[in-house]
Scaffold this active site. Sequence first.
Site, PDB file in Angstrom:
ATOM      1  CE  LYS A   9      38.975  44.590  36.613  1.00  0.00           C
ATOM      2  NZ  LYS A   9      37.861  43.599  36.638  1.00  0.00           N
ATOM      3  CD  GLU A  58      42.384  40.603  42.839  1.00  0.00           C
ATOM      4  OE1 GLU A  58      41.861  41.321  43.708  1.00  0.00           O
ATOM      5  OE2 GLU A  58      42.038  40.618  41.638  1.00  0.00           O
TER       6      GLU A  58
HETATM    7  C1  2PG Z   1      37.693  42.584  39.566  1.00  0.00           C
HETATM    8  C2  2PG Z   1      39.065  42.072  39.210  1.00  0.00           C
HETATM    9  C3  2PG Z   1      40.206  42.700  39.967  1.00  0.00           C
HETATM   10  P1  2PG Z   1      39.379  39.888  37.851  1.00  0.00           P
HETATM   11  O1  2PG Z   1      36.701  41.835  39.502  1.00  0.00           O
HETATM   12  O2  2PG Z   1      37.525  43.759  39.828  1.00  0.00           O
HETATM   13  O3  2PG Z   1      40.117  42.580  41.324  1.00  0.00           O
HETATM   14  O4  2PG Z   1      39.134  40.691  39.218  1.00  0.00           O
HETATM   15  O5  2PG Z   1      40.590  40.432  37.220  1.00  0.00           O
HETATM   16  O6  2PG Z   1      39.499  38.455  38.279  1.00  0.00           O
HETATM   17  O7  2PG Z   1      38.183  40.150  36.980  1.00  0.00           O
HETATM   18 MG    MG Z   2      35.299  43.661  39.859  1.00  0.00          MG
END
Ligand code: 2PG
Ligand code: MG
Length: 370
Positions: free
Chosen positions: A298, A189
């Site tokens: 998300k 990231e």
């Molecule tokens: C998290 C995310 C974003 P990933 O764990 O919060 O940083 O990571 O998309 O790999 O789940």
């Molecule tokens: Mg997380």
Amino acid sequence: MKIEDIKSRRILNSASKYTIETKVVLEDGSTGIASIPGGLSKGATEVATVEPNQAIKNITDLTEILTTKVFDNVHELDKFLIEKDGTENKSNLGGNTILSLSIAFTKAKAKSEEKETYQYIAELAGNTHKFKWPKMMMLMLEGGLHGSSDATIQEFMAIVDTVDRGVEIYNKIKEELKRLGKSTNVGAEGAFSPDGYDNEQTLSLLSGFLHGEKIALDIAVSSFENKNVLPDYESLLKNYPIASIEDPYDEKDWTNWELFGEKYTEKIIVVTDDITTSNPKLLKKAIEKDIGNAILVKPNQIGSVSETLDVIRMAHNSGWQVVVSHRGTDTNDDFIADLAVGSGAEFTKFGSPARGERIAKYNRLLEILE
Ligand code: 2PG
Ligand code: MG
């Protein structure tokens, strides 16, 4: 408004894998394009996705019916697609398929109404208040699955009010690593992940460059190699200016989450991610059990704009804060910047001010601010 045409294609994501990009064209010529991120440390209860080629086929198959219907807003489109899918976890059509149509339609509809996407989202969310600028949990150093250092904690972030200040801290850390002869290569990231640095060394390095700003951590315990060795939260909170902790326990460990929530929700921001996966049903349980006071949102964990807005509304109505977040594997789509501002989220988590897919979101935030 009728949909005139839909096209979906394969594009590369930040982890050199394919994902989909979908374009929706409305009857009046307004277009919206969306591409779908993925996750490196995914929650077990996220909606299902289908392979890009399958998603493209699903969209091609849906185009005929979608172009004969009138959808006045994205809620109507989402409802239709969710019913068509017919499963609890979107495994028929794929969460990625549905979300790409949902976001592309949202952007196209905003254009058609001569609004910015964040303005259209604010309307959908019923936000009548003045837009507020979210604080940024900006990533400085990374470990765990996202990095290559010895840190088991996945994300070490500084909570900043401005992009400028975040960039300043980021560059100071870079200079210091250079001075120490350490690598300034970045992780998934965009953050530094110096060889050999463990959790405490990483926290000390970051703390040294803060001027009153606080630290946010994503422990991401669900993806720990050894879940029996967790950080000592009591001592970390005593020794470093930490204001926020995400995922301090495994996504299945509701018992320890409850104990953690009881102890810390009055003192710090306790963010749920893998345990709630942006899912209104899981958030309801989390609120009832009082395990946290903020949810990471998300859109691709739940698979539609409408359900994303539902979970944000539910959080806010219960006095929880909202952190709108990117994914470990992302694309240049900047939709989440509009989502954060339009929905009145308190925080963003868009990674480091580095790597094109992260920069796209910060630049969109700056554009909205202007
Ligand atoms: C998290 C995310 C974003 P990933 O764990 O919060 O940083 O990571 O998309 O790999 O789940
Ligand atoms: Mg997380």
